[in-house]
Design a protein around this motif. Structure first.
Motif, mmCIF file in Angstrom:
data_model
loop_
_atom_site.group_PDB
_atom_site.id
_atom_site.type_symbol
_atom_site.label_atom_id
_atom_site.label_comp_id
_atom_site.label_asym_id
_atom_site.label_seq_id
_atom_site.Cartn_x
_atom_site.Cartn_y
_atom_site.Cartn_z
ATOM 1 N N GLU A 242 0.020 4.165 2.590
ATOM 2 C CA GLU A 242 0.135 4.934 3.826
ATOM 3 C C GLU A 242 -0.643 4.267 4.954
ATOM 4 O O GLU A 242 -0.169 4.209 6.103
ATOM 5 C CB GLU A 242 -0.391 6.357 3.616
ATOM 6 C CG GLU A 242 -0.338 7.241 4.852
ATOM 7 C CD GLU A 242 1.063 7.681 5.220
ATOM 8 O OE1 GLU A 242 1.334 7.869 6.438
ATOM 9 O OE2 GLU A 242 1.900 7.874 4.309
ATOM 10 N N ALA A 243 -1.824 3.723 4.647
ATOM 11 C CA ALA A 243 -2.607 3.038 5.684
ATOM 12 C C ALA A 243 -1.851 1.830 6.218
ATOM 13 O O ALA A 243 -1.851 1.572 7.431
ATOM 14 C CB ALA A 243 -3.962 2.610 5.124
ATOM 15 N N ALA A 244 -1.207 1.060 5.311
ATOM 16 C CA ALA A 244 -0.428 -0.095 5.760
ATOM 17 C C ALA A 244 0.694 0.348 6.697
ATOM 18 O O ALA A 244 0.974 -0.309 7.713
ATOM 19 C CB ALA A 244 0.136 -0.844 4.559
ATOM 20 N N TYR A 245 1.331 1.456 6.373
ATOM 21 C CA TYR A 245 2.404 1.951 7.251
ATOM 22 C C TYR A 245 1.836 2.350 8.608
ATOM 23 O O TYR A 245 2.386 1.983 9.649
ATOM 24 C CB TYR A 245 3.105 3.144 6.602
ATOM 25 C CG TYR A 245 4.067 3.822 7.537
ATOM 26 C CD1 TYR A 245 5.304 3.250 7.829
ATOM 27 C CD2 TYR A 245 3.716 5.010 8.183
ATOM 28 C CE1 TYR A 245 6.181 3.852 8.718
ATOM 29 C CE2 TYR A 245 4.586 5.620 9.076
ATOM 30 C CZ TYR A 245 5.816 5.042 9.339
ATOM 31 O OH TYR A 245 6.676 5.631 10.231
ATOM 32 N N GLY A 248 1.154 -0.543 10.809
ATOM 33 C CA GLY A 248 2.296 -1.385 11.152
ATOM 34 C C GLY A 248 2.557 -2.516 10.181
ATOM 35 O O GLY A 248 3.232 -3.488 10.543
ATOM 36 N N GLY A 249 2.056 -2.418 8.923
ATOM 37 C CA GLY A 249 2.201 -3.536 7.998
ATOM 38 C C GLY A 249 2.911 -3.217 6.702
ATOM 39 O O GLY A 249 2.793 -3.975 5.744
ATOM 40 N N SER A 250 3.675 -2.128 6.634
ATOM 41 C CA SER A 250 4.326 -1.766 5.377
ATOM 42 C C SER A 250 5.714 -2.377 5.260
ATOM 43 O O SER A 250 6.542 -2.263 6.174
ATOM 44 C CB SER A 250 4.438 -0.250 5.233
ATOM 45 O OG SER A 250 5.234 0.088 4.111
ATOM 46 N N ALA A 251 5.982 -2.995 4.106
ATOM 47 C CA ALA A 251 7.301 -3.550 3.845
ATOM 48 C C ALA A 251 8.342 -2.463 3.595
ATOM 49 O O ALA A 251 9.542 -2.749 3.578
ATOM 50 C CB ALA A 251 7.242 -4.487 2.638
ATOM 51 N N ARG A 320 -8.696 3.554 -3.297
ATOM 52 C CA ARG A 320 -9.062 3.186 -1.924
ATOM 53 C C ARG A 320 -8.130 2.129 -1.347
ATOM 54 O O ARG A 320 -7.875 2.095 -0.149
ATOM 55 C CB ARG A 320 -10.502 2.689 -1.882
ATOM 56 C CG ARG A 320 -11.548 3.784 -1.933
ATOM 57 C CD ARG A 320 -12.942 3.213 -2.000
ATOM 58 N NE ARG A 320 -13.588 3.576 -3.259
ATOM 59 C CZ ARG A 320 -14.631 2.952 -3.749
ATOM 60 N NH1 ARG A 320 -15.145 1.929 -3.120
ATOM 61 N NH2 ARG A 320 -15.164 3.351 -4.895
ATOM 62 N N GLN A 321 -7.610 1.246 -2.210
ATOM 63 C CA GLN A 321 -6.727 0.180 -1.753
ATOM 64 C C GLN A 321 -5.278 0.648 -1.610
ATOM 65 O O GLN A 321 -4.430 -0.075 -1.097
ATOM 66 C CB GLN A 321 -6.771 -1.009 -2.721
ATOM 67 C CG GLN A 321 -8.139 -1.664 -2.859
ATOM 68 C CD GLN A 321 -9.084 -0.858 -3.731
ATOM 69 O OE1 GLN A 321 -8.661 -0.125 -4.631
ATOM 70 N NE2 GLN A 321 -10.376 -0.977 -3.483
ATOM 71 N N GLU A 322 -4.976 1.854 -2.095
ATOM 72 C CA GLU A 322 -3.626 2.421 -2.076
ATOM 73 C C GLU A 322 -2.622 1.471 -2.729
ATOM 74 O O GLU A 322 -1.571 1.153 -2.186
ATOM 75 C CB GLU A 322 -3.215 2.791 -0.645
ATOM 76 C CG GLU A 322 -4.107 3.884 -0.069
ATOM 77 C CD GLU A 322 -3.776 4.287 1.351
ATOM 78 O OE1 GLU A 322 -4.257 5.334 1.787
ATOM 79 O OE2 GLU A 322 -3.066 3.529 2.039
ATOM 80 N N THR A 323 -2.995 1.019 -3.926
ATOM 81 C CA THR A 323 -2.129 0.138 -4.708
ATOM 82 C C THR A 323 -1.599 0.882 -5.928
ATOM 83 O O THR A 323 -2.158 1.890 -6.366
ATOM 84 C CB THR A 323 -2.905 -1.101 -5.181
ATOM 85 O OG1 THR A 323 -4.080 -0.682 -5.901
ATOM 86 C CG2 THR A 323 -3.335 -1.963 -3.999
#
Length: 440
Positions: A242-245, A248-251, A320-323
């Protein structure tokens, strides 16, 4: 022996008793009792046992946080643990305020122990080598008990222990080509292992044929589970977060914006197999199953408590890394034994490596074929292929170009042993794609 729950509780009690009123503390425990064996040319090259426990303290004070880790071998180390706590106090005084720091809470505790059936440590060498004595067999076996604990000063006390094994190996031809495979799980079955080696022998013989040189282009392709697992693993690199999204960095951003994948594709976090704990380092508990993509449609990204704090969302137990920690791609209906027949003519890809995003916003992944990959005609393997580079979009190979998934998911264990044995793995079926882009 691994550190048990009662011994951990004694240590935790002493640490929490030493806290000041303005302080909060998280304590993480990583413990294992593992047997390791290295093989080369079907002979033992190294064998031994590892007994290891590492404790990590994370102190919060006045909206600041600092952490430290140290090895732990018993009650004699309690004084050292208290010394580390004193050092963290000094560090927090020098750190900037963290606006998104989330204090510990007690929303309930879980203790889970999963017993396995591992090979007898005294006879495991014979068990592994008996089917491969005439082969150039290279690999590493690791097996035993792994435990994880997560405690906080609000009263939460999580504990997880599991027994697993993993045999990660390669079989080599006389010309240096290799079939790479692994056998891993919680319950060893010699018949399953024997059948897997027999399948590897067939591929090994096929690797002796002259390789087929293929021109760049799109090919009908079947991906074995090990190759599918590599593709799924890429989703932890800035796709399901969610943080990546938000940054602006989510595939997978297009899925949030209305795009869909194939209705054949469903992805979950599935913790029911007992190979990885549901709790994370912050003590948050994930549901036993969490649907991320269901029949091609996005259900949710992984949301950590920090991301939830920053964007005013509800966390769903992500780390924490949302992996991905225990991903499962739901199987399809293609019988595994009929995969080559369904492929008909095209590429069989057994393994992939060197994966990376070539266009993350577009969901494009690049990488190389590796080890046992073959050209197939009319459902029969006819020749190995020279290594190929690929570059394709997940919106195509898990979207419009996905033709079928096999009916038998396979658990591909995480084989990393940096610092300690890793937990978990990726459970995936094989995958048939009607057109996959190979570029070199």
């Amino acid at each position: 022996m691994t550190l048990d729950f009662s011994a951990a509780q004694h240590l935790i009690h002493e640490l929490f008793a030493a806290l000041k009123p303005t302080e909060a503390l998280f304590v993480e425990i990583a413990s294992e009792s593992s047997q390791f064996i290295r093989f080369n040319r079907a002979r033992v090259r190294q064998i031994g046992m590892v007994e290891d426990t590492v404790i990590t303290l994370r102190l919060q004070s006045h909206q600041r946080t600092a952490s430290s880790s140290f090895p732990y071998s018993g009650a004699v180390d309690l004084a050292a643990a208290l010394d580390f706590l004193t050092q963290l106090r000094s560090e927090t005084e020098q750190l900037p305020v963290d606006p998104y720091l989330v204090p510990p809470t007690d929303t309930g505790s879980i203790q889970e122990t999963y017993m396995g059936r591992l090979p007898d440590p005294d006879s495991v060498v014979e068990t592994i080598l008996r089917p491969v004595q005439d082969l150039d067999f290279v690999g590493i076996y690791s097996g035993g008990t792994i435990a994880r604990g997560s405690f906080n000063s609000a009263g939460q006390a999580h504990w997880f222990a599991t027994e697993t094994f993993c045999l990660d190996y390669s079989l080599f031809t006389t010309t240096g080509k290799a079939v790479k495979n692994s056998y891993a799980g919680t319950h060893w079955d010699s018949a399953t292992y024997q059948a897997q080696i027999e399948g590897d022998r067939q591929q090994l013989a096929q690797l002796e044929q002259p390789p087929r040189q293929l021109a760049p282009g799109r090919y009908r392709t079947y991906f074995a589970p090990a190759a599918v697992a590599e593709l799924v693993g890429m989703l932890s690199w800035g796709a399901v977060s969610e943080a990546a999204y938000r940054q602006g960095g989510s595939a997978l951003a297009k899925l949030r914006e209305g795009a869909t994948l194939s209705p054949l594709f469903s992805l979950q976090e599935d913790f029911t197999g007992g190979t990885v704990p549901r709790f994370n380092a912050d003590g948050d508990i994930a549901p036993p199953r969490l649907a991320l993509i269901e029949r091609g449609k996005l259900q949710t990204f992984l949301i950590s408590r920090r991301t939830a704090q920053e964007y005013k969302l509800v966390a769903n137990g992500a780390n924490r890394q949302e992996t991905l920690r225990s991903p499962l791609v739901l199987p399809g209906t293609l019988p595994e034994r009929e995969a080559l027949a369904a492929l008909d003519t095209g590429l069989y890809v057994g393994n992939l490596h060197y994966l990376n995003w070539s266009d993350r916003p577009g969901g494009r992944i690049t990488g190389m074929t590796r080890y046992a990959c073959f050209w197939v005609e009319k459902g029969k393997i006819v020749a190995p292929i020279a290594d190929l580079r690929f570059d394709d979009s997940l919106y195509e190979f898990w979207g419009s170009h996905l033709e079928a998934l096999t009916d038998t998911p396979v658990w591909i264990a995480n084989t990393d042993t940096y610092e300690r044995r890793s937990l978990g793995g990726i459970t995936v079926p094989g995958m048939l794609v009607k057109a996959f882009q190979f570029t070199l």
